[in-house]
Design a protein around this motif. Sequence first.
Motif, short mmCIF file in Angstrom:
data_model
loop_
_atom_site.label_atom_id
_atom_site.label_comp_id
_atom_site.label_asym_id
_atom_site.label_seq_id
_atom_site.Cartn_x
_atom_site.Cartn_y
_atom_site.Cartn_z
N ALA A 141 0.83 -1.20 0.00
CA ALA A 141 0.00 0.00 0.00
C ALA A 141 0.86 1.25 0.00
CB ALA A 141 -0.92 -0.01 1.22
N ARG A 142 1.89 1.26 0.83
CA ARG A 142 2.78 2.43 0.89
C ARG A 142 3.51 2.61 -0.43
NH1 ARG A 142 5.53 1.59 6.92
NH2 ARG A 142 3.57 1.54 8.10
N GLN A 143 3.92 1.51 -1.04
CA GLN A 143 4.62 1.60 -2.33
C GLN A 143 3.69 2.14 -3.42
OE1 GLN A 143 5.90 -1.99 -4.68
NE2 GLN A 143 7.92 -1.23 -4.16
N THR A 144 2.42 1.77 -3.36
CA THR A 144 1.46 2.27 -4.34
C THR A 144 1.38 3.79 -4.30
OG1 THR A 144 0.10 0.26 -4.32
CG2 THR A 144 -0.98 2.30 -4.98
N VAL A 145 1.26 4.35 -3.11
CA VAL A 145 1.16 5.81 -2.99
C VAL A 145 2.49 6.48 -3.35
CG1 VAL A 145 0.78 7.73 -1.40
CG2 VAL A 145 -0.69 5.71 -1.30
N ALA A 146 3.60 5.87 -2.95
CA ALA A 146 4.91 6.44 -3.29
C ALA A 146 5.08 6.53 -4.80
CB ALA A 146 6.02 5.60 -2.67
N ARG A 147 4.64 5.51 -5.52
CA ARG A 147 4.73 5.51 -6.98
C ARG A 147 3.76 6.51 -7.58
NH1 ARG A 147 5.38 -0.99 -8.41
NH2 ARG A 147 7.54 -1.18 -7.65
N PHE A 148 2.57 6.61 -6.99
CA PHE A 148 1.61 7.61 -7.45
C PHE A 148 2.18 9.01 -7.34
CE2 PHE A 148 -1.53 10.66 -5.73
CZ PHE A 148 -2.26 10.90 -6.88
N LEU A 149 2.82 9.30 -6.21
CA LEU A 149 3.40 10.62 -6.01
C LEU A 149 4.56 10.87 -6.97
CD1 LEU A 149 3.43 10.73 -2.10
CD2 LEU A 149 1.86 11.93 -3.64
N ALA A 150 5.39 9.84 -7.16
CA ALA A 150 6.55 9.98 -8.04
C ALA A 150 6.14 10.25 -9.49
CB ALA A 150 7.42 8.73 -7.97
N SER A 151 4.96 9.75 -9.88
CA SER A 151 4.52 9.92 -11.27
C SER A 151 3.53 11.07 -11.44
CB SER A 151 3.85 8.62 -11.75
OG SER A 151 2.68 8.33 -10.99
N HIS A 152 3.20 11.77 -10.36
CA HIS A 152 2.22 12.85 -10.44
C HIS A 152 2.81 14.02 -11.22
CE1 HIS A 152 -0.83 15.74 -9.36
NE2 HIS A 152 -1.52 14.78 -8.77
N PRO A 153 2.08 14.56 -12.20
CA PRO A 153 2.63 15.64 -13.03
C PRO A 153 3.01 16.90 -12.24
CG PRO A 153 0.27 15.34 -13.43
CD PRO A 153 0.73 14.15 -12.65
N VAL A 154 2.29 17.18 -11.17
CA VAL A 154 2.61 18.35 -10.36
C VAL A 154 3.97 18.21 -9.68
CG1 VAL A 154 1.89 19.69 -8.34
CG2 VAL A 154 0.19 18.94 -10.00
N LEU A 155 4.38 16.96 -9.43
CA LEU A 155 5.63 16.70 -8.73
C LEU A 155 6.75 16.27 -9.66
CD1 LEU A 155 4.07 14.73 -5.74
CD2 LEU A 155 4.68 17.15 -5.83
N GLY A 156 6.54 16.41 -10.97
CA GLY A 156 7.54 15.97 -11.93
C GLY A 156 8.88 16.67 -11.80
N PHE A 157 8.88 17.86 -11.24
CA PHE A 157 10.14 18.61 -11.11
C PHE A 157 11.11 17.94 -10.15
CE2 PHE A 157 7.67 20.17 -7.59
CZ PHE A 157 8.60 20.41 -6.59
N LEU A 158 10.62 17.01 -9.32
CA LEU A 158 11.50 16.31 -8.39
C LEU A 158 12.28 15.17 -9.06
CD1 LEU A 158 9.13 16.10 -5.29
CD2 LEU A 158 11.20 17.48 -5.49
N ASP A 159 11.93 14.89 -10.31
CA ASP A 159 12.66 13.87 -11.07
C ASP A 159 14.04 14.42 -11.42
OD1 ASP A 159 13.64 11.94 -12.75
OD2 ASP A 159 11.95 11.97 -14.14
#
Length: 281
Positions: A141-159
């Motif tokens: 469950a935690r990994q699911t949300v972590a991946r969701f956040l990592a792929s969220h367009p608003v947070l793309g600048f953290l890539d």
Amino acid sequence: MRRLLWLLLAALPMTATAQADDPIAYKCYYCTPAEMEDVALLQGVGQHYVYDVSGLHIVGFNVALQGGILVADPFPAEEWVKKQFIGFVQLYGHHLGGRSLEPLGSFEEVYLYAPGSDHARVSQYLSSEHFSALHPDHRAARQTVARFLASHPVLGFLDTEASGGRLLRLELNKDGDRPPIATTGFSGRHFARFFYDYSARRWEYLAAHDGLYGVQEKADDFVVDGQPTTFNYRWLDSGERDAFMKRAARAGVSMIGTPVLYKDAMFLCERAEEGVRCTVN
């Protein structure tokens, strides 16, 4: 179905440290170019960035010692630096320069499938219950949300792929102890918080809440600060009540009594000789 999430800055009890090649950006509001240069000079020898949120402007400086005098040579910020800077500005707005812990908006719901959900039939979505260390599927469950956040367009600048692994650090978070925190809301007022680990370059679980109480992770969480603790659930909150009882059972907490159908329930949890026990009233 899927909507936005909100971030805030918060002080956390962690020891995350900045990576050696992460650039630091120092604030200078409504500043002239000369004043921004002065801010860079104050940092000493090295490469520094200075930003002005009022004008959405960031510039780099190479500070060197020449003839016993510090000299700052300005240069345009790289594209990846500007992208990350703008990303932080869009998230935090005027909070960038201060230490406000206020969120930038109300909690918003996201709908993510729970581990083991049968998508072809009845879909089960994540709730706060899935994140507790007491739940057998909490890692997934935690990994699911972590991946969701990592792929969220608003947070793309953290890539950091385009930056060679480097991530811009703002002055107030240069030591990594005030990371971004994402609060992801789920149905029924449930939510979970994840923080961005600068050193590991990934989102990590922080805590979950069922809309009434923080989700327990271990037996000691049922007796806050070691003291007798009450948990009140209305009969309309039967889903949260039942999840509470499941966590107690998984934590080895003994349960005395049974809630009455369509009646509010109060649980008094306290330490006993055999461990932690909760009595239903």
